[in-house]
Design a protein around this motif. Structure first.
Motif, PDB file in Angstrom:
ATOM      1  N   ASP A  82      -5.404   6.222  -6.139  1.00 59.85           N
ATOM      2  CA  ASP A  82      -5.205   6.854  -4.831  1.00 59.85           C
ATOM      3  C   ASP A  82      -5.779   5.978  -3.716  1.00 59.85           C
ATOM      4  O   ASP A  82      -6.600   5.100  -3.942  1.00 59.85           O
ATOM      5  CB  ASP A  82      -5.845   8.246  -4.794  1.00 59.85           C
ATOM      6  CG  ASP A  82      -7.345   8.195  -5.036  1.00 59.85           C
ATOM      7  OD1 ASP A  82      -8.096   7.874  -4.093  1.00 59.85           O
ATOM      8  OD2 ASP A  82      -7.770   8.461  -6.185  1.00 59.85           O
ATOM      9  N   HIS A  83      -5.311   6.266  -2.515  1.00 58.54           N
ATOM     10  CA  HIS A  83      -5.677   5.494  -1.326  1.00 58.54           C
ATOM     11  C   HIS A  83      -7.167   5.614  -1.015  1.00 58.54           C
ATOM     12  O   HIS A  83      -7.819   4.621  -0.678  1.00 58.54           O
ATOM     13  CB  HIS A  83      -4.842   5.983  -0.137  1.00 58.54           C
ATOM     14  CG  HIS A  83      -4.959   5.126   1.063  1.00 58.54           C
ATOM     15  ND1 HIS A  83      -5.993   5.243   1.958  1.00 58.54           N
ATOM     16  CD2 HIS A  83      -4.177   4.112   1.516  1.00 58.54           C
ATOM     17  CE1 HIS A  83      -5.842   4.356   2.922  1.00 58.54           C
ATOM     18  NE2 HIS A  83      -4.748   3.646   2.669  1.00 58.54           N
ATOM     19  N   ILE A 118      -3.155   0.071  -5.329  1.00 58.43           N
ATOM     20  CA  ILE A 118      -2.861   1.444  -5.746  1.00 58.43           C
ATOM     21  C   ILE A 118      -1.688   1.327  -6.706  1.00 58.43           C
ATOM     22  O   ILE A 118      -0.620   0.834  -6.337  1.00 58.43           O
ATOM     23  CB  ILE A 118      -2.531   2.348  -4.556  1.00 58.43           C
ATOM     24  CG1 ILE A 118      -3.695   2.363  -3.562  1.00 58.43           C
ATOM     25  CG2 ILE A 118      -2.217   3.768  -5.046  1.00 58.43           C
ATOM     26  CD1 ILE A 118      -3.410   3.124  -2.286  1.00 58.43           C
ATOM     27  N   GLN A 136      -3.530  -3.520   5.168  1.00 56.98           N
ATOM     28  CA  GLN A 136      -2.843  -2.672   4.201  1.00 56.98           C
ATOM     29  C   GLN A 136      -1.376  -3.051   4.129  1.00 56.98           C
ATOM     30  O   GLN A 136      -0.723  -3.242   5.146  1.00 56.98           O
ATOM     31  CB  GLN A 136      -2.964  -1.203   4.598  1.00 56.98           C
ATOM     32  CG  GLN A 136      -2.292  -0.266   3.619  1.00 56.98           C
ATOM     33  CD  GLN A 136      -2.614   1.183   3.909  1.00 56.98           C
ATOM     34  OE1 GLN A 136      -3.735   1.514   4.259  1.00 56.98           O
ATOM     35  NE2 GLN A 136      -1.624   2.033   3.763  1.00 56.98           N
ATOM     36  N   GLU A 160       2.041  -1.509   2.737  1.00 55.10           N
ATOM     37  CA  GLU A 160       2.696  -0.295   2.237  1.00 55.10           C
ATOM     38  C   GLU A 160       4.084  -0.678   1.753  1.00 55.10           C
ATOM     39  O   GLU A 160       4.977  -0.934   2.558  1.00 55.10           O
ATOM     40  CB  GLU A 160       2.822   0.752   3.347  1.00 55.10           C
ATOM     41  CG  GLU A 160       1.520   1.278   3.863  1.00 55.10           C
ATOM     42  CD  GLU A 160       1.699   2.238   5.023  1.00 55.10           C
ATOM     43  OE1 GLU A 160       2.791   2.281   5.646  1.00 55.10           O
ATOM     44  OE2 GLU A 160       0.724   2.942   5.329  1.00 55.10           O
ATOM     45  N   GLN A 216       2.608   2.200  -5.010  1.00 49.56           N
ATOM     46  CA  GLN A 216       3.121   3.445  -5.573  1.00 49.56           C
ATOM     47  C   GLN A 216       4.647   3.511  -5.625  1.00 49.56           C
ATOM     48  O   GLN A 216       5.215   3.953  -6.617  1.00 49.56           O
ATOM     49  CB  GLN A 216       2.584   4.649  -4.804  1.00 49.56           C
ATOM     50  CG  GLN A 216       1.092   4.850  -5.010  1.00 49.56           C
ATOM     51  CD  GLN A 216       0.580   6.016  -4.225  1.00 49.56           C
ATOM     52  OE1 GLN A 216       0.639   7.142  -4.706  1.00 49.56           O
ATOM     53  NE2 GLN A 216       0.115   5.763  -3.013  1.00 49.56           N
ATOM     54  N   ASP A 218      -0.505  -0.968  -1.505  1.00 45.00           N
ATOM     55  CA  ASP A 218      -0.056   0.316  -2.058  1.00 45.00           C
ATOM     56  C   ASP A 218       1.258   0.113  -2.802  1.00 45.00           C
ATOM     57  O   ASP A 218       2.320   0.052  -2.209  1.00 45.00           O
ATOM     58  CB  ASP A 218       0.100   1.336  -0.930  1.00 45.00           C
ATOM     59  CG  ASP A 218       0.420   2.718  -1.437  1.00 45.00           C
ATOM     60  OD1 ASP A 218       0.826   2.871  -2.608  1.00 45.00           O
ATOM     61  OD2 ASP A 218       0.276   3.675  -0.647  1.00 45.00           O
TER      62      ASP A 218
END
Length: 142
Positions: A131-132, A100, A30, A32, A67, A65
């Motif tokens: 969403d995750h 995401i 992942q 982030e 976002q 991700d």
């Protein structure tokens, strides 16, 4: 959780001001992204560390991700398409990427263009999510 949607063990592999790279052993990696200034050197450092982890771990899946991620500048999008993605697919097991979507419209547009270009050049399955949970579920079922 009984259904084990999220692996219990995770390990922080790399961190800079722009992103954290977290390994979920035997599942996926992942990334982030943080709401930080986007510098080419920092972005490329994240991606090189990601490639190194994919090679070491033999994992084939990435959850990215976006976002809070700032937009990627055109020269870095070009680098991802022509340099990094081909190396990642050729020199590791990388085959699946769940993104995401960003809250930033410019990031979403740039990411869409980037993914279209990557799909035309390498064998990589990419899907976008809001969403995750949905992103993780897709990766774990792929």
């Amino acid at each position: 959780m009984d259904n084990q949607l999220y692996p219990r063990q995770q390990s922080l592999y790399f961190h800079n001001h722009l992103a954290n790279i977290i390994e979920y052993p035997d599942c996926y990696v992942q990334v982030e992204w943080q709401p930080a200034p986007m510098y080419s050197s920092s972005l490329r450092e994240v991606y090189e560390q990601l490639l190194q982890l994919l090679q070491e771990s033999k994992l084939s899946k990435v959850l990215s991700d976006h976002q809070m991620m700032p937009a990627i500048m055109p020269p870095d999008r070009d680098w991802l398409v022509t340099d990094w993605a081909p190396r990642a697919v050729q020199h590791s097991s990388y085959r699946y990427c769940a993104i995401i979507n960003s809250h930033d419209v410019y990031n979403r547009l740039g990411t869409t263009e980037l993914v279209q270009r990557i799909r035309g050049s390498v064998a990589l399955h990419v899907s976008h999510f809001q969403d995750h949970e949905s992103a993780a579920r897709w990766l774990l079922s792929s």
